[in-house]
Design a protein around this motif. Structure first.
Motif, PDB file in Angstrom:
ATOM      1  N   ARG A 148       6.105  14.374 -10.980  1.00 19.31           N
ATOM      2  CA  ARG A 148       6.642  14.550 -12.337  1.00 19.31           C
ATOM      3  C   ARG A 148       5.652  15.311 -13.220  1.00 19.31           C
ATOM      4  NH1 ARG A 148       9.384   8.727 -13.700  1.00 19.31           N
ATOM      5  NH2 ARG A 148      11.073   8.903 -12.184  1.00 19.31           N
ATOM      6  N   SER A 149       4.368  15.007 -13.083  1.00 20.42           N
ATOM      7  CA  SER A 149       3.349  15.691 -13.861  1.00 20.42           C
ATOM      8  C   SER A 149       3.324  17.186 -13.530  1.00 20.42           C
ATOM      9  CB  SER A 149       1.981  15.058 -13.579  1.00 20.42           C
ATOM     10  OG  SER A 149       0.955  15.788 -14.190  1.00 20.42           O
ATOM     11  N   LEU A 150       3.404  17.511 -12.256  1.00 21.93           N
ATOM     12  CA  LEU A 150       3.411  18.917 -11.833  1.00 21.93           C
ATOM     13  C   LEU A 150       4.663  19.634 -12.321  1.00 21.93           C
ATOM     14  CD1 LEU A 150       2.010  18.651  -8.184  1.00 21.93           C
ATOM     15  CD2 LEU A 150       0.883  19.695 -10.164  1.00 21.93           C
ATOM     16  N   LEU A 151       5.800  18.963 -12.264  1.00 22.28           N
ATOM     17  CA  LEU A 151       7.052  19.573 -12.733  1.00 22.28           C
ATOM     18  C   LEU A 151       6.999  19.859 -14.237  1.00 22.28           C
ATOM     19  CD1 LEU A 151       9.788  17.636 -10.711  1.00 22.28           C
ATOM     20  CD2 LEU A 151       9.116  20.026 -10.466  1.00 22.28           C
ATOM     21  N   ARG A 152       6.405  18.928 -15.023  1.00 21.98           N
ATOM     22  CA  ARG A 152       6.261  19.136 -16.461  1.00 21.98           C
ATOM     23  C   ARG A 152       5.363  20.330 -16.765  1.00 21.98           C
ATOM     24  NH1 ARG A 152       4.327  13.775 -18.087  1.00 21.98           N
ATOM     25  NH2 ARG A 152       5.582  12.722 -16.558  1.00 21.98           N
ATOM     26  N   ARG A 153       4.271  20.448 -16.028  1.00 26.86           N
ATOM     27  CA  ARG A 153       3.352  21.566 -16.245  1.00 26.86           C
ATOM     28  C   ARG A 153       4.013  22.902 -15.908  1.00 26.86           C
ATOM     29  NH1 ARG A 153      -2.048  20.028 -13.296  1.00 26.86           N
ATOM     30  NH2 ARG A 153      -1.949  17.848 -13.859  1.00 26.86           N
ATOM     31  N   MET A 154       4.810  22.890 -14.839  1.00 27.22           N
ATOM     32  CA  MET A 154       5.470  24.134 -14.423  1.00 27.22           C
ATOM     33  C   MET A 154       6.565  24.527 -15.417  1.00 27.22           C
ATOM     34  SD  MET A 154       5.626  23.510 -10.308  1.00 27.22           S
ATOM     35  CE  MET A 154       6.852  24.736 -10.042  1.00 27.22           C
ATOM     36  N   ALA A 155       7.222  23.557 -16.015  1.00 34.13           N
ATOM     37  CA  ALA A 155       8.317  23.827 -16.962  1.00 34.13           C
ATOM     38  C   ALA A 155       7.775  24.286 -18.340  1.00 34.13           C
ATOM     39  CB  ALA A 155       9.197  22.612 -17.135  1.00 34.13           C
ATOM     40  N   LEU A 157       0.825  -1.201   0.000  1.00 41.64           N
ATOM     41  CA  LEU A 157       0.000   0.000   0.000  1.00 41.64           C
ATOM     42  C   LEU A 157       0.863   1.256   0.000  1.00 41.64           C
ATOM     43  CD1 LEU A 157      -2.800   1.382   0.291  1.00 41.64           C
ATOM     44  CD2 LEU A 157      -2.452   1.216   2.766  1.00 41.64           C
ATOM     45  N   PHE A 158       1.840   1.313   0.902  1.00 35.34           N
ATOM     46  CA  PHE A 158       2.696   2.490   0.973  1.00 35.34           C
ATOM     47  C   PHE A 158       3.590   2.618  -0.257  1.00 35.34           C
ATOM     48  CE2 PHE A 158       2.039   2.025   5.704  1.00 35.34           C
ATOM     49  CZ  PHE A 158       1.091   3.042   5.750  1.00 35.34           C
ATOM     50  N   GLY A 159       4.001   1.495  -0.826  1.00 37.93           N
ATOM     51  CA  GLY A 159       4.772   1.536  -2.068  1.00 37.93           C
ATOM     52  C   GLY A 159       3.945   2.118  -3.206  1.00 37.93           C
ATOM     53  N   ALA A 160       2.678   1.686  -3.310  1.00 36.11           N
ATOM     54  CA  ALA A 160       1.787   2.224  -4.347  1.00 36.11           C
ATOM     55  C   ALA A 160       1.544   3.711  -4.134  1.00 36.11           C
ATOM     56  CB  ALA A 160       0.464   1.458  -4.343  1.00 36.11           C
ATOM     57  N   MET A 161       1.381   4.137  -2.881  1.00 38.63           N
ATOM     58  CA  MET A 161       1.186   5.556  -2.592  1.00 38.63           C
ATOM     59  C   MET A 161       2.419   6.365  -2.985  1.00 38.63           C
ATOM     60  SD  MET A 161      -0.846   5.232   1.043  1.00 38.63           S
ATOM     61  CE  MET A 161      -0.569   6.909   1.505  1.00 38.63           C
ATOM     62  N   ALA A 162       3.604   5.838  -2.700  1.00 42.08           N
ATOM     63  CA  ALA A 162       4.840   6.535  -3.058  1.00 42.08           C
ATOM     64  C   ALA A 162       4.987   6.624  -4.578  1.00 42.08           C
ATOM     65  CB  ALA A 162       6.040   5.815  -2.452  1.00 42.08           C
ATOM     66  N   LEU A 163       4.617   5.563  -5.283  1.00 38.68           N
ATOM     67  CA  LEU A 163       4.697   5.561  -6.741  1.00 38.68           C
ATOM     68  C   LEU A 163       3.721   6.583  -7.337  1.00 38.68           C
ATOM     69  CD1 LEU A 163       6.153   4.088  -9.027  1.00 38.68           C
ATOM     70  CD2 LEU A 163       4.271   2.457  -9.067  1.00 38.68           C
ATOM     71  N   MET A 164       2.499   6.642  -6.814  1.00 35.65           N
ATOM     72  CA  MET A 164       1.527   7.631  -7.295  1.00 35.65           C
ATOM     73  C   MET A 164       2.004   9.050  -7.004  1.00 35.65           C
ATOM     74  SD  MET A 164      -2.267   6.000  -6.645  1.00 35.65           S
ATOM     75  CE  MET A 164      -2.113   5.913  -4.885  1.00 35.65           C
ATOM     76  N   ALA A 165       2.598   9.260  -5.838  1.00 34.07           N
ATOM     77  CA  ALA A 165       3.110  10.593  -5.509  1.00 34.07           C
ATOM     78  C   ALA A 165       4.239  10.984  -6.451  1.00 34.07           C
ATOM     79  CB  ALA A 165       3.588  10.626  -4.058  1.00 34.07           C
ATOM     80  N   GLN A 166       5.073  10.027  -6.813  1.00 31.74           N
ATOM     81  CA  GLN A 166       6.171  10.298  -7.745  1.00 31.74           C
ATOM     82  C   GLN A 166       5.637  10.685  -9.120  1.00 31.74           C
ATOM     83  OE1 GLN A 166       9.273  10.534  -6.884  1.00 31.74           O
ATOM     84  NE2 GLN A 166      10.115  10.849  -8.909  1.00 31.74           N
ATOM     85  N   PHE A 167       4.635   9.956  -9.634  1.00 28.67           N
ATOM     86  CA  PHE A 167       4.012  10.311 -10.919  1.00 28.67           C
ATOM     87  C   PHE A 167       3.367  11.682 -10.855  1.00 28.67           C
ATOM     88  CE2 PHE A 167       3.632   5.569 -11.851  1.00 28.67           C
ATOM     89  CZ  PHE A 167       4.675   5.581 -12.764  1.00 28.67           C
TER      90      PHE A 167
END
Length: 121
Positions: free
Chosen positions: A113-120, A100-110
């Motif tokens: 990255r999505s937020l960083l792409r939008r900001m760039a 569960l925590f691994g899946a949460m960490a993976l979703m947070a990472q995605f």
């Protein structure tokens, strides 16, 4: 550890008092230390091991060579009161939480990255 009276014979009954001195806040009102019933084991004379005797003395119990020690028997390879299969339950719960925590960490990472792409761009 039963404290036997002078002149005790091996054929006589032994009555034990098992005190539960664990921290009270870890127990609910309806908890019992062990299920009621006889405790099976082997009674040995000559006192406890020196390290165990020192622990008893430190807690105010008088022990010596006159003290007999009851060693519980393992019934079918299990100490009475031990729950069957609890090791698997603990490992299963731990694995579920890790997944569960691994899946949460993976979703947070995605999401990061999505937020960083939008900001760039």
């Amino acid at each position: 550890t039963p404290l036997l009276p002078a002149g005790w014979q091996a054929s006589q009954q032994v009555t034990l008092l098992e005190k539960d001195e664990t921290i009270p806040r870890y127990h609910d009102r309806w908890d019992r230390a062990d299920p009621p019933g006889p405790i099976e084991g082997e009674l040995a004379t000559g006192g406890p091991r020196p390290d165990i005797a020192a622990l008893f003395r430190r807690h105010g119990y008088a022990v010596g060579d006159w003290t007999s020690v009851l060693t519980r028997k393992r019934l079918h390879g299990v100490v009475p009161g031990e729950a069957d299969g609890m090791d698997w339950v603990i490992w299963l719960m731990g694995g579920a939480f890790a997944a569960l925590f691994g899946a949460m960490a993976l979703m947070a990472q995605f999401r990061r990255r999505s937020l960083l792409r939008r900001m760039a761009g």
